[in-house]
Design an enzyme around this catalytic site. Structure first.
Site, PDB file in Angstrom:
ATOM      1  N   LYS A 112     -10.306  15.238  29.429  1.00 38.14           N
ATOM      2  CA  LYS A 112     -11.533  15.891  29.888  1.00 38.14           C
ATOM      3  C   LYS A 112     -12.206  15.113  31.007  1.00 38.14           C
ATOM      4  CE  LYS A 112     -13.320  18.767  26.155  1.00 38.14           C
ATOM      5  NZ  LYS A 112     -14.565  19.072  25.432  1.00 38.14           N
ATOM      6  N   LYS A 195      -1.899  24.186  26.105  1.00 33.24           N
ATOM      7  CA  LYS A 195      -2.529  24.876  24.986  1.00 33.24           C
ATOM      8  C   LYS A 195      -3.453  25.987  25.496  1.00 33.24           C
ATOM      9  CE  LYS A 195      -6.593  22.435  23.942  1.00 33.24           C
ATOM     10  NZ  LYS A 195      -7.558  21.666  23.206  1.00 33.24           N
ATOM     11  N   LYS A 198     -10.275  27.787  26.310  1.00 31.08           N
ATOM     12  CA  LYS A 198     -11.325  28.576  26.954  1.00 31.08           C
ATOM     13  C   LYS A 198     -11.632  28.055  28.344  1.00 31.08           C
ATOM     14  CE  LYS A 198     -14.026  26.448  23.310  1.00 31.08           C
ATOM     15  NZ  LYS A 198     -14.614  26.772  22.021  1.00 31.08           N
TER      16      LYS A 198
HETATM   17  P1  TYM Z   1     -13.058  23.226  19.753  1.00 30.00           P
HETATM   18  O1  TYM Z   1     -14.392  23.863  19.876  1.00 30.00           O
HETATM   19  O2  TYM Z   1     -12.330  22.837  20.983  1.00 30.00           O
HETATM   20  O3  TYM Z   1     -12.101  24.151  18.921  1.00 30.00           O
HETATM   21  C1  TYM Z   1     -12.484  24.644  17.642  1.00 30.00           C
HETATM   22  C2  TYM Z   1     -11.283  24.697  16.725  1.00 30.00           C
HETATM   23  O4  TYM Z   1     -10.257  25.531  17.274  1.00 30.00           O
HETATM   24  C3  TYM Z   1      -9.049  24.800  17.305  1.00 30.00           C
HETATM   25  N1  TYM Z   1      -8.281  25.211  18.501  1.00 30.00           N
HETATM   26  C4  TYM Z   1      -7.009  25.611  18.484  1.00 30.00           C
HETATM   27  N2  TYM Z   1      -6.154  25.761  17.458  1.00 30.00           N
HETATM   28  C5  TYM Z   1      -4.909  26.203  17.769  1.00 30.00           C
HETATM   29  N3  TYM Z   1      -4.519  26.495  19.035  1.00 30.00           N
HETATM   30  C6  TYM Z   1      -5.346  26.351  20.091  1.00 30.00           C
HETATM   31  N4  TYM Z   1      -4.950  26.654  21.331  1.00 30.00           N
HETATM   32  C7  TYM Z   1      -6.671  25.887  19.818  1.00 30.00           C
HETATM   33  N5  TYM Z   1      -7.753  25.640  20.603  1.00 30.00           N
HETATM   34  C8  TYM Z   1      -8.722  25.213  19.777  1.00 30.00           C
HETATM   35  C9  TYM Z   1      -9.452  23.343  17.384  1.00 30.00           C
HETATM   36  O5  TYM Z   1      -8.415  22.488  16.938  1.00 30.00           O
HETATM   37  C10 TYM Z   1     -10.656  23.320  16.476  1.00 30.00           C
HETATM   38  O6  TYM Z   1     -10.254  23.231  15.124  1.00 30.00           O
HETATM   39  N6  TYM Z   1     -14.148  18.538  18.499  1.00 30.00           N
HETATM   40  C11 TYM Z   1     -14.002  19.872  17.977  1.00 30.00           C
HETATM   41  C12 TYM Z   1     -15.246  20.417  17.308  1.00 30.00           C
HETATM   42  C13 TYM Z   1     -15.817  19.565  16.217  1.00 30.00           C
HETATM   43  C14 TYM Z   1     -15.306  19.379  14.913  1.00 30.00           C
HETATM   44  C15 TYM Z   1     -16.221  18.517  14.252  1.00 30.00           C
HETATM   45  C16 TYM Z   1     -14.180  19.862  14.246  1.00 30.00           C
HETATM   46  C17 TYM Z   1     -16.956  18.833  16.300  1.00 30.00           C
HETATM   47  N7  TYM Z   1     -17.199  18.207  15.116  1.00 30.00           N
HETATM   48  C18 TYM Z   1     -16.018  18.126  12.932  1.00 30.00           C
HETATM   49  C19 TYM Z   1     -13.978  19.461  12.929  1.00 30.00           C
HETATM   50  C20 TYM Z   1     -14.896  18.607  12.292  1.00 30.00           C
HETATM   51  C21 TYM Z   1     -13.643  20.793  19.122  1.00 30.00           C
HETATM   52  O7  TYM Z   1     -13.880  20.506  20.278  1.00 30.00           O
HETATM   53  O8  TYM Z   1     -13.159  21.986  18.756  1.00 30.00           O
END
Ligand code: TYM
Length: 332
Positions: A112, A195, A198
């Site tokens: 990032k 991957k 968004k």
């Molecule tokens: P974020 O917002 O990027 O994504 C949310 C969730 O979606 C999953 N995900 C995917 N799974 C499969 N294929 C993909 N292409 C894909 N893109 C996204 C992510 O693995 C995630 O589970 N850091 C985290 C948010 C967070 C969090 C937490 C998660 C903050 N605090 C505590 C768990 C526990 C994030 O940026 O997710």
């Protein structure tokens, strides 16, 4: 007793990757009767600049997405991170526990921040410590996520271990990542090595949860593939990332294993498989986008749900933060 926590950033819209890798599995754990806490992590979203109006909208839309996907605010706790100040307070404690060297190894930070890491926000660097705070504020035992979050969850365990060791306590649990199913890493529809995200500049690379039926069908029709027919066994997908991705998506949407899907579609050409996948995706996703649109017409309802959820979350997080401060000798 098991307790599930997970979070999603309200930065831009929800993708099929978020749905299959996270949301759909959140619903499974709720429906198995496990206490489940789901968070819209707005404080994580602002580690990169967010347009204020878009952030509000994305937070409400994300809440609508949770509910439309099957999360029931009467059974699960659904809230936004900034309304529970314990997350930021615990994150400061963890900033003092985590080591610079640990943070520098985080691949998501490197991705990032890009080439100009000196210009990344301090918040982006500290991001995983806030994530550990999210989880450990509830003593969560299980965290369902997609594969891209695995390294952050290992860091969460490192932080818990170091805190427990430094203060000679067994206070924070070692949380288990739950990375399961056919769609733990949904790939871009344009490039099987990236991957689905968004933030990809090409909208054709992803399916958004708000896409209409025609858009979904056309994105799947135009998805990149190789010229061969589908194999009848999973090992035939090994060197075919685009084919594997579409089969994984099909399996996750249909609640089937990859082996079951290939038993049905092995030998078919993509010209035949893609319309099947498009029909399935539209069948599963359009009720969700319809319900999201309906919920978005009542933003006050959404705000009330987030407020109630935040109160419920605080009732759990406050005593855990207080005990943490007590362990550290902080006078209150
Ligand atoms: P974020 O917002 O990027 O994504 C949310 C969730 O979606 C999953 N995900 C995917 N799974 C499969 N294929 C993909 N292409 C894909 N893109 C996204 C992510 O693995 C995630 O589970 N850091 C985290 C948010 C967070 C969090 C937490 C998660 C903050 N605090 C505590 C768990 C526990 C994030 O940026 O997710």
């Amino acid at each position: 007793t098991p307790r599930v926590f997970s979070g999603i950033q309200p930065s831009g819209g929800l993708t099929l990757g978020n749905y299959l890798g996270a949301l759909k599995r959140f619903v499974d754990s709720q429906d198995r009767g496990i206490q489940s806490i789901y968070c819209m992590v707005d404080l994580h979203a602002i580690t990169v600049w967010q347009d204020p109006e878009k952030l509000s909208r994305a937070t409400r839309e994300l809440c609508a997405g949770f509910i439309a996907s099957g999360i029931d605010p009467a059974r699960s706790i659904l809230f936004n991170q900034s309304q529970v100040p314990e997350h930021a307070q615990m994150a400061w404690v963890f900033n003092c526990v985590a080591r610079m060297g640990w943070m520098k190894r985080m691949t998501q930070f490197k991705d990032k921040a890009g080439k100009n890491a000196e210009n990344a926000s301090l918040g982006l660097f500290a991001y995983p410590a806030l994530m550990a705070a999210d989880i450990l504020c509830y003593h969560a035992t299980h965290v369902p996520v997609g594969e891209d979050q695995k390294q952050h969850l290992e860091l969460t365990r490192d932080i818990a271990t170091k805190f427990n060791h430094d203060y000679g306590v067994e206070f924070f649990p070692l949380t288990e990542p739950v990375i399961e199913g056919a769609a733990t890493r949904v790939m871009s529809l344009r490039d099987g090595s990236k991957k689905m995200s968004k933030s990809d500049p090409s909208d054709m690379s992803r399916i958004n949860m708000t896409d209409d039926a025609d858009t979904i069908a056309s994105k799947i029709r135009k998805a990149r593939t190789d010229p061969d027919a589908l194999p009848s066994e999973a090992k035939g997908l090994e060197d075919r990332p685009e084919a594997r991705n579409l089969v994984n998506i099909y399996a996750a949407l249909a609640d089937m294993t990859v082996a079951q899907v290939l038993a049905d579609v092995g030998g078919k050409q993509f010209s035949e498989f893609k319309p099947m996948l498009a029909d399935l995706a539209v069948e599963k996703l359009s009720p969700i986008s319809g319900e999201m649109a309906r919920l978005m017409e009542q933003p006050d309802e959404i705000d009330a749900i987030l407020r109630r959820g935040s109160d419920q979350a605080r009732a759990i997080a406050t005593p855990i933060l207080e005990q943490t401060y007590d362990i550290m000798g902080i006078v209150r």
